[in-house]
Scaffold this active site. Sequence first.
Site, PDB file in Angstrom:
ATOM      1  N   TYR A  32       0.830  -1.211   0.000  1.00 39.26           N
ATOM      2  CA  TYR A  32       0.000   0.000   0.000  1.00 39.26           C
ATOM      3  C   TYR A  32       0.857   1.251   0.000  1.00 39.26           C
ATOM      4  CZ  TYR A  32       0.949   1.119   4.920  1.00 39.26           C
ATOM      5  OH  TYR A  32       1.551   1.478   6.086  1.00 39.26           O
ATOM      6  N   ARG A  51       7.714   3.643  -4.990  1.00 36.12           N
ATOM      7  CA  ARG A  51       7.846   2.715  -3.862  1.00 36.12           C
ATOM      8  C   ARG A  51       6.750   1.654  -3.894  1.00 36.12           C
ATOM      9  NH1 ARG A  51       7.933   5.113   2.125  1.00 36.12           N
ATOM     10  NH2 ARG A  51       5.734   5.402   1.635  1.00 36.12           N
ATOM     11  N   ARG A  99      -8.625 -19.680  -0.043  1.00 38.87           N
ATOM     12  CA  ARG A  99      -7.513 -19.567   0.907  1.00 38.87           C
ATOM     13  C   ARG A  99      -6.539 -20.740   0.796  1.00 38.87           C
ATOM     14  NH1 ARG A  99      -5.548 -20.806   5.868  1.00 38.87           N
ATOM     15  NH2 ARG A  99      -4.552 -19.082   6.958  1.00 38.87           N
ATOM     16  N   HIS A 101      -1.963 -20.959   1.157  1.00 37.87           N
ATOM     17  CA  HIS A 101      -0.787 -20.103   1.321  1.00 37.87           C
ATOM     18  C   HIS A 101      -0.023 -19.782   0.030  1.00 37.87           C
ATOM     19  CE1 HIS A 101      -1.531 -20.752   5.554  1.00 37.87           C
ATOM     20  NE2 HIS A 101      -0.525 -19.962   5.883  1.00 37.87           N
ATOM     21  N   LYS A 146       6.448  -1.917   1.950  1.00 39.97           N
ATOM     22  CA  LYS A 146       5.279  -1.269   2.573  1.00 39.97           C
ATOM     23  C   LYS A 146       4.103  -2.237   2.474  1.00 39.97           C
ATOM     24  CE  LYS A 146       3.192   3.305   3.140  1.00 39.97           C
ATOM     25  NZ  LYS A 146       3.375   3.484   4.584  1.00 39.97           N
ATOM     26  N   GLU A 178      13.125   2.445  13.798  1.00 33.42           N
ATOM     27  CA  GLU A 178      12.191   3.502  13.371  1.00 33.42           C
ATOM     28  C   GLU A 178      10.981   3.512  14.289  1.00 33.42           C
ATOM     29  OE1 GLU A 178      10.483   2.699   9.474  1.00 33.42           O
ATOM     30  OE2 GLU A 178      10.243   0.573   9.938  1.00 33.42           O
ATOM     31  N   LEU A 202      11.332   1.148   6.848  1.00 30.42           N
ATOM     32  CA  LEU A 202      10.715   1.615   5.612  1.00 30.42           C
ATOM     33  C   LEU A 202      11.439   2.904   5.221  1.00 30.42           C
ATOM     34  CD1 LEU A 202       8.293   1.156   3.627  1.00 30.42           C
ATOM     35  CD2 LEU A 202       7.196   3.023   4.855  1.00 30.42           C
TER      36      LEU A 202
HETATM   37  C1  LIG Z   1       6.949   1.843   9.495  1.00 32.74           C
HETATM   38  C2  LIG Z   1       6.961   3.174   8.824  1.00 32.74           C
HETATM   39  N1  LIG Z   1       8.110   3.855   8.766  1.00 32.74           N
HETATM   40  C3  LIG Z   1       8.182   5.062   8.179  1.00 32.74           C
HETATM   41  C4  LIG Z   1       7.054   5.659   7.622  1.00 32.74           C
HETATM   42  C5  LIG Z   1       7.160   7.012   6.985  1.00 32.74           C
HETATM   43  O1  LIG Z   1       7.095   6.881   5.582  1.00 32.74           O
HETATM   44  P1  LIG Z   1       6.549   8.044   4.658  1.00 32.74           P
HETATM   45  O2  LIG Z   1       7.394   9.235   4.928  1.00 32.74           O
HETATM   46  O3  LIG Z   1       6.728   7.522   3.285  1.00 32.74           O
HETATM   47  O4  LIG Z   1       5.137   8.271   5.042  1.00 32.74           O
HETATM   48  C6  LIG Z   1       5.837   4.979   7.648  1.00 32.74           C
HETATM   49  C7  LIG Z   1       4.643   5.558   7.049  1.00 32.74           C
HETATM   50  O5  LIG Z   1       3.575   5.047   7.105  1.00 32.74           O
HETATM   51  C8  LIG Z   1       5.789   3.696   8.262  1.00 32.74           C
HETATM   52  O6  LIG Z   1       4.643   3.004   8.313  1.00 32.74           O
END
Ligand SMILES: Cc1ncc(COP(=O)(O)O)c(C=O)c1O
Length: 284
Positions: A32, A51, A99, A101, A146, A178, A202
Site C-alpha cells: 500500500y 515505492r 484460501r 498459502h 510497505k 524507526e 521503511l
Molecule cells: C513503518 C513506517 N516507517 C516510516 C514511515 C514514513 O514513511 P513516509 O514518509 O513515506 O510516510 C511509515 C509511514 O507510514 C511507516 O509506516
Amino acid sequence: MEKALWNGKIVNKDEIKISIDDRAFHFGDGVYEVIRVYEGELYLAEAHMKRLYQSAEKVGIRIEVNPDTFLEQLVQLKEEANLIDGTIYVQVSRGVSPRNHPFPTPAVAAEIVGFTKGAKRPFEQMKAGVKATVIEDTRWLHCDIKSISLLGNVLAKQKAVEAGCFESIQHRDGVVTEGSSTNAFIVKNNTVYTHPADHLILNGITRQRLIELGRNHGIDIQEVAFSTEDLLNADEVFVAGTTVEIMPVIQVDDKKYGDNPGPITQTLQRLLHEDIEKVAGVRN
Ligand SMILES: Cc1ncc(COP(=O)(O)O)c(C=O)c1O
C-alpha cells in the site's frame, strides 16, 4: 456519497464488493501507499508510486496498470472525492483466490482499492512537540516493503497510546530502527543521524525528502544507525512521515530534551514546509 477507486474505476464507496477470498483478508498479502494532498495537490506522488511498484515487485505482485495511468486514476479519485487537504490511501492485494498459502496458479489479477480521507496538518503538535516511548522492535525482517501486514506496527502504536505517547521508537538489540509509522532521527553536535535504508526500516518518502533538503541546505545528515543510549543523550529528536511531516519529540520515556523543538529540527521543518509550499502552492 464518498468516492473510491476500485480496479481502475471511480465508484461510490458502497458499490465496492471485496470478496472474502481476497488475500488481503486471509494473509495481509498486499502492499500500500499513503499520499498527502495539500490544497488539492498531491505531494511527492511519483516517489510514492515508485515505492508502491517496488514493494509489489519485492513480493511478486504484478500491477498490470502502468504507474502513469495509476497515478492519473488517483488524481481523478482525489478530484471526484473533492479532497483538498488529506490523504489518498491505495492498496494492492495479490488478488482473489480460495484460501491457500502459495501464490495462486495461474496468477489472478491484483485487487486495487483506493480511498481518500480529509486531514488537517498537525500544526500545534509540530510546534509544541510530542512524547515517545522506546520499545523492542518485534517486527519481521522485510520492513523495507510497505506491506499491508501491519500487526507488528499496530501493536507498537498501541504501546505508545497506552504509555500516553504519540509514537513508539523501536530498537533491535539496542539499535534504534524507526517509529511504528514514522522514521526516527536524532541530532547530536549538529549532525543528524537516522537508520540506513535497509531491510530494517521503511525508507520513508518524507525521510528521503528531508535528507535531500537538509543536505542541500548544508546540514550534516548521516544515514548511520544510533543506539537507544544515543537517543537518550541526543540534543534533539524527531520523527517524520507523510501525515506527521517532521514532528519534534520533546520527551522519550522519562528523558526530557532541553531546548525544544531544537534548532535543527526547526530548520528542517521550515525547509519541508517551504518545499510543500513550492510543490503544492500551500501557505504554511
Ligand atoms: C513503518 C513506517 N516507517 C516510516 C514511515 C514514513 O514513511 P513516509 O514518509 O513515506 O510516510 C511509515 C509511514 O507510514 C511507516 O509506516
